[in-house]
Design an enzyme around this catalytic site. Structure first.
Site, PDB file in Angstrom:
ATOM      1  N   ARG A  88       0.792  -1.310   0.084  1.00 37.19           N
ATOM      2  CA  ARG A  88       0.151  -0.038   0.040  1.00 37.19           C
ATOM      3  C   ARG A  88       1.035   1.330  -0.147  1.00 37.19           C
ATOM      4  NH1 ARG A  88      -2.659  -3.943   1.749  1.00 37.19           N
ATOM      5  NH2 ARG A  88      -0.607  -4.516   2.736  1.00 37.19           N
ATOM      6  N   THR A  89       1.743   1.281   0.865  1.00 41.14           N
ATOM      7  CA  THR A  89       2.672   2.630   0.941  1.00 41.14           C
ATOM      8  C   THR A  89       3.384   2.788  -0.329  1.00 41.14           C
ATOM      9  OG1 THR A  89       3.062   2.055   3.198  1.00 41.14           O
ATOM     10  CG2 THR A  89       4.311   3.850   2.380  1.00 41.14           C
ATOM     11  N   LYS A 117      27.208  -4.574  -4.991  1.00 39.71           N
ATOM     12  CA  LYS A 117      28.737  -4.551  -5.174  1.00 39.71           C
ATOM     13  C   LYS A 117      29.460  -3.745  -4.377  1.00 39.71           C
ATOM     14  CE  LYS A 117      27.794  -3.801 -10.030  1.00 39.71           C
ATOM     15  NZ  LYS A 117      27.893  -2.735 -11.063  1.00 39.71           N
ATOM     16  N   ARG A 138      11.822   3.586   2.288  1.00 43.56           N
ATOM     17  CA  ARG A 138      11.516   2.769   3.268  1.00 43.56           C
ATOM     18  C   ARG A 138      12.583   1.914   3.467  1.00 43.56           C
ATOM     19  NH1 ARG A 138       6.143  -1.105   4.121  1.00 43.56           N
ATOM     20  NH2 ARG A 138       5.358   0.928   4.892  1.00 43.56           N
ATOM     21  N   HIS A 175       6.456   5.680  11.000  1.00 42.93           N
ATOM     22  CA  HIS A 175       5.933   5.530   9.584  1.00 42.93           C
ATOM     23  C   HIS A 175       4.933   6.946   9.746  1.00 42.93           C
ATOM     24  CE1 HIS A 175       4.335   4.053   6.215  1.00 42.93           C
ATOM     25  NE2 HIS A 175       3.958   2.847   6.744  1.00 42.93           N
TER      26      HIS A 175
HETATM   27  C1  NCD Z   1       2.672  -1.415   8.029  1.00 43.19           C
HETATM   28  C2  NCD Z   1       4.122  -0.844   8.150  1.00 43.19           C
HETATM   29  O1  NCD Z   1       4.829  -1.288   7.198  1.00 43.19           O
HETATM   30  O2  NCD Z   1       4.701  -0.856   9.012  1.00 43.19           O
HETATM   31  N1  NCD Z   1       2.029  -1.358   6.685  1.00 43.19           N
HETATM   32  C3  NCD Z   1       1.795  -0.497   6.225  1.00 43.19           C
HETATM   33  O3  NCD Z   1       2.791   0.417   5.814  1.00 43.19           O
HETATM   34  N2  NCD Z   1       0.826  -0.068   5.704  1.00 43.19           N
HETATM   35  C4  NCD Z   1       2.241  -2.262   9.107  1.00 43.19           C
HETATM   36  C5  NCD Z   1       2.878  -3.733   9.071  1.00 43.19           C
HETATM   37  O4  NCD Z   1       3.739  -4.037   8.402  1.00 43.19           O
HETATM   38  O5  NCD Z   1       2.247  -4.372   9.916  1.00 43.19           O
END
Ligand code: NCD
Length: 392
Positions: A88-89, A117, A138, A175
């Site tokens: 989703r993100t 590398k 991320r 997050h």
């Molecule tokens: C979450 C995350 O990655 O922290 N997912 C997200 O971004 N919606 C929650 C999770 O991984 O449980």
């Protein structure tokens, strides 16, 4: 390969400063230059982003509006650097970039990049800033995004090219953009509107007959967070933002096991803000008291052998939203989940009007578009377009 931790060591003294001192490094006057942690947002900024998100949502309904939006940043390119799993993100950021006309590029598997590398993540980051106009990232490394933002600031100070860094999930700590979409979803839920509302009767009036103390908005509500409250980063960021409202109460509902309990640093920080905090080890016992329920999965990917042993005898029913609990919940209590879900919300719940998690995921696209518009200073144009075409 140089581990990213070497990279963060380089910025250790900056990372260890008080959060407000750090936040100043990530903004210029009222505008954010990097998005790294939830403490960067105040109420005014949240209201502004939520209202921009709603404008984008409405403008997008028509082809002409979509054309307007997609012209705003068609000269910008985004790098989505996602070396930790995401659905989703990643997709909602990509869709948000596309709404504003940006071109997107991605690295998801570091084995396909030169980091394999032996290239330092620092060099990778600097390369991204050579080719792209924003890096949305991320990583499973706490503080990595923050370090990247310091690197960009250093480059800028040297008169070199620097681009905004957006943290799309860093280790177990933050997050922030998930927290934004959670706030946006809760805010919309607590407007208590319905398409059937009319001058004589509204959903809010009906609810008030049953719950005379109910008020619109996020203040003075009891928020429940259920599941892996310790290892999940979404709860950390969301509670930071919710604590900006007056009279909020938090109920943390988690298995009686240290690693799944809210971390002390978070509790201490929240208590300082005056939030009322309660702990529980059973969802059925407290569900009737909640104004909002935030479900989370157990983050088994972090389990050690000892944790696995604990889970062998663990009673998951205490942290599962089964259908028999639904009648006990307040009629208006929105159910959120950052997703992915495992078994804590069975599919049967999805048709309940309080289930917000799919809308919540879609809200992520609108609020992330609003955030990008803010970073690139085109939110004013969106506001002006909205006023001209939809203003009263
Ligand atoms: C979450 C995350 O990655 O922290 N997912 C997200 O971004 N919606 C929650 C999770 O991984 O449980």
């Amino acid at each position: 390969m140089l581990p990213a931790s070497d990279f963060t060591e380089q910025y250790e003294s900056r990372i260890n400063r008080p959060v407000l001192a750090k936040a100043a490094d990530f903004q210029r006057q009222e505008r954010l230059t990097h998005v790294i942690f939830a403490q960067q947002f105040d109420r005014e900024m949240l209201d502004h982003l939520c209202s921009t998100a709603s404008m984008i949502r409405q403008i997008s309904r028509h082809r002409q509006g979509q054309d307007f939006l997609s012209g705003l940043l068609s000269h910008k390119r985004a790098m989505l650097y996602f070396t930790q799993a995401s659905t989703r993100t990643f997709l909602s950021f990509m869709a948000a970039c596309q709404i504003l006309g940006m071109t997107c590029n991605e690295i998801r598997d570091p084995t396909t990049s030169s980091e394999f590398k032996g290239e330092s993540p620092l060099d990778s980051m600097r390369m991204f800033s050579s080719y792209f106009d924003v890096v949305i990232m991320r990583s499973n490394m706490a503080k990595f995004a923050e370090s990247c933002a310091y690197l960009m600031n250093e480059l800028e100070a040297q008169g070199r090219r620097s681009v905004p860094v957006v943290n799309a999930g860093s280790g177990a700590d933050e997050h922030p953009t998930q927290a934004l979409l959670d706030i946006y979803t809760i805010q919309r839920s607590f407007e208590f509107t319905s398409q059937k509302d009319n001058a004589r009767n509204s959903r809010f009036d009906q609810l008030r007959r049953r719950y005379p103390d109910l008020n619109k908005g996020l203040a003075n509500k009891t928020y429940g967070f259920c599941g892996d409250v310790g290892r999940g980063r979404t709860v950390r960021s969301l509670t930071t933002l919710l604590a900006l409202w007056e009279g909020v109460k938090f109920k943390f509902i988690y298995p009686d096991y240290d690693k799944l309990a809210p971390y002390q640093d978070m509790l201490a920080r929240l208590e300082e803000t005056g939030v009322h905090i309660e702990h529980a080890h059973s969802l059925p016992e407290v569900i009737d008291q909640l104004d909002m329920l935030y479900m989370t999965r157990i983050q088994h990917e972090h389990d050690t052998e000892a944790d696995q042993q604990f889970f062998e005898t663990f009673d998951a029913t205490q942290f599962t939203l089964s259908t028999d609990l639904l009648p006990k919940m307040k009629e208006y209590c929105p159910i959120l989940h950052p997703f992915p879900r495992n078994h804590e919300i069975p599919f049967d719940i999805d048709s309940d009007p309080r289930a917000m998690y799919f809308r919540q995921a879609r809200n992520g696209m609108w609020i992330r578009a609003a955030l990008l518009a803010h970073l690139f200073d085109v939110d004013g144009k969106i506001g002006a377009h909205y006023q001209k075409n939809y203003g009263v």
